[in-house]
Design an enzyme around this catalytic site. Structure first.
Site, PDB file in Angstrom:
ATOM      1  N   ASP A  70       0.810  -1.206   0.000  1.00 56.73           N
ATOM      2  CA  ASP A  70       0.000   0.000   0.000  1.00 56.73           C
ATOM      3  C   ASP A  70       0.851   1.266   0.000  1.00 56.73           C
ATOM      4  O   ASP A  70       0.466   2.281  -0.584  1.00 56.73           O
ATOM      5  CB  ASP A  70      -0.931   0.009   1.222  1.00 56.73           C
ATOM      6  CG  ASP A  70      -2.083  -0.972   1.062  1.00 56.73           C
ATOM      7  OD1 ASP A  70      -2.342  -1.401  -0.079  1.00 56.73           O
ATOM      8  OD2 ASP A  70      -2.722  -1.305   2.080  1.00 56.73           O
ATOM      9  N   GLU A 146      -5.484   9.355   4.337  1.00 52.98           N
ATOM     10  CA  GLU A 146      -5.810  10.215   5.459  1.00 52.98           C
ATOM     11  C   GLU A 146      -4.859  11.392   5.571  1.00 52.98           C
ATOM     12  O   GLU A 146      -3.717  11.333   5.109  1.00 52.98           O
ATOM     13  CB  GLU A 146      -5.797   9.439   6.770  1.00 52.98           C
ATOM     14  CG  GLU A 146      -4.426   9.085   7.308  1.00 52.98           C
ATOM     15  CD  GLU A 146      -3.916   7.749   6.827  1.00 52.98           C
ATOM     16  OE1 GLU A 146      -4.720   6.816   6.727  1.00 52.98           O
ATOM     17  OE2 GLU A 146      -2.710   7.643   6.540  1.00 52.98           O
ATOM     18  N   ARG A 156       3.957  16.781  25.744  1.00 56.61           N
ATOM     19  CA  ARG A 156       2.724  17.482  26.107  1.00 56.61           C
ATOM     20  C   ARG A 156       1.589  17.106  25.166  1.00 56.61           C
ATOM     21  O   ARG A 156       1.812  16.578  24.074  1.00 56.61           O
ATOM     22  CB  ARG A 156       2.948  19.005  26.042  1.00 56.61           C
ATOM     23  CG  ARG A 156       4.127  19.519  26.840  1.00 56.61           C
ATOM     24  CD  ARG A 156       3.911  19.405  28.336  1.00 56.61           C
ATOM     25  NE  ARG A 156       2.834  20.258  28.795  1.00 56.61           N
ATOM     26  CZ  ARG A 156       2.970  21.551  29.102  1.00 56.61           C
ATOM     27  NH1 ARG A 156       4.161  22.129  28.993  1.00 56.61           N
ATOM     28  NH2 ARG A 156       1.950  22.249  29.538  1.00 56.61           N
ATOM     29  N   ASP A 175      -3.461  13.448  21.387  1.00 55.66           N
ATOM     30  CA  ASP A 175      -2.203  13.208  20.675  1.00 55.66           C
ATOM     31  C   ASP A 175      -2.320  13.649  19.221  1.00 55.66           C
ATOM     32  O   ASP A 175      -1.311  13.853  18.543  1.00 55.66           O
ATOM     33  CB  ASP A 175      -1.846  11.722  20.719  1.00 55.66           C
ATOM     34  CG  ASP A 175      -1.323  11.294  22.077  1.00 55.66           C
ATOM     35  OD1 ASP A 175      -1.003  12.186  22.893  1.00 55.66           O
ATOM     36  OD2 ASP A 175      -1.240  10.077  22.328  1.00 55.66           O
TER      37      ASP A 175
END
EC number: 2.7.1.23
Length: 335
Positions: A70, A146, A156, A175
């Site tokens: 892919d 995507e 953080r 995240d």
């Protein structure tokens, strides 16, 4: 009239080199003119001159044949996006969800191509527009699978705001966020807990990554809607936008990313009329028989064995064990 095929593969892998040699031999024997593309320069996000450089010679091809997994197909998509030339994927990788043929069927795939025995299927892509602070003009890009917005630093959480059609929906620390097409729903979005979307679903999927929020569920919008993701001013870290794992751009605090259905679909050459359900079962090796049905079968087999044992005890003969569904007596003895 000479028919031309452009072949794309991963030249650094022995298996790919062997497949390339066979593909060229079979294509030339079938009357095709073969061109090879071995330039691995990724299209830069927002750099349309890079797109022009990459696509040299594509328009003259009937098909771009991709030998690989892919990832290689996503690389080849940079060549054909915005053109009418379809991709034909021959899987040399692991899952190969985007591929149409397997390595052992390469010769048959070339024959089908030579006989015009294929159909062209269009897949929706995501159009991506980025607005960064201090820049007057937005940068534009696209993704077949995507567009992923992730925190640029591990220590953080990233703070984002989510809008649909310019109306606020939610904000949270996370995240990152995945914005996926139906084609990409079986890739990164799937591993993050998103739903599988059939390829003809004309929508865009949003999947939050490790969101610290009460409402952080996957969300699907229709073809006339758009997401807007903002890296909030209160975010302690900036972000990075990556399209299809290949084209990236930094997102400073205050940046916004708009994602909607793209106007230019990507085209694939399809050899098999099998429904997507069959592809899903095959690629993911799904157990078509669920555990409850398997348990019922096992219970029924035990009941039959008990009945046979009781009958054999009455007759004085040894019972023959029942065979699981779909298994012959020969197979059962071999096991």
């Amino acid at each position: 009239m000479t028919r031309r095929v452009l072949v794309v593969t991963h030249g650094g892998r022995p298996r790919a080199v062997a497949a390339l040699s066979e593909a060229v031999r079979e294509l030339e024997a079938s009357g095709f003119e073969v061109a090879l593309h071995d330039d691995d320069l990724a299209e830069t996000f927002g750099d349309h001159m890079a797109t022009t450089r990459l696509r040299e010679g594509v328009a003259e091809s009937e098909v771009v044949m991709v030998l690989g997994g892919d990832g290689t197909i996503l690389r080849a998509a940079e060549l054909t996006h915005g053109t009418q030339v379809p991709l034909l994927g021959v899987n040399l990788g692991h899952v190969g969800f985007l591929a149409e043929s397997e390595r052992e069927d390469l010769r048959a795939a070339v024959q089908r191509l030579a006989e015009h025995d294929y159909v062209v299927e269009e897949r929706t892509v995501a159009a991506v527009q980025v607005h960064r602070p201090g820049e007057d003009e937005p940068l534009t890009g696209w993704a077949l699978n995507e567009a992923t917005i992730e925190k640029a630093e591990r220590q953080r959480m990233l703070e984002v705001g989510i809008e649909v059609d310019r109306r606020p929906l939610s904000s949270f620390g996370c995240d990152g966020v995945i914005l996926s097409t139906a084609t990409g729903s079986t890739a990164h979005a799937f591993s993050a807990g998103g739903p599988v979307m059939w390829p003809d679903v004309d929508g865009v999927l949003l999947v939050p990554l490790s969101a610290h929020a009460l409402f952080a569920r996957p969300l699907v919008i229709g073809p006339r809607s758009a997401y807007r993701i903002t890296v909030l001013e209160r975010s302690p870290v900036p972000a990075v936008l990556t399209c299809d794992g290949r084209r990236s751009i930094d997102l400073p605090v205050g940046s916004t990313v708009e994602v909607r259905r793209g106007e230019q679909p990507l085209r694939f050459a399809r050899l098999s009329p099998a429904p997507f359900t069959d592809r899903l079962v095959s690629k993911f090796s799904l157990p078509v028989v669920g555990w409850r049905e398997a348990a019922d079968d096992a219970a029924a087999a035990r009941a039959r064995l008990t009945a046979l044992t009781d009958a054999a005890t009455d007759d004085g003969a040894a019972p023959e064990a029942p065979h699981p569904r779909g298994q012959s007596p020969h197979d059962a003895k071999a096991v």
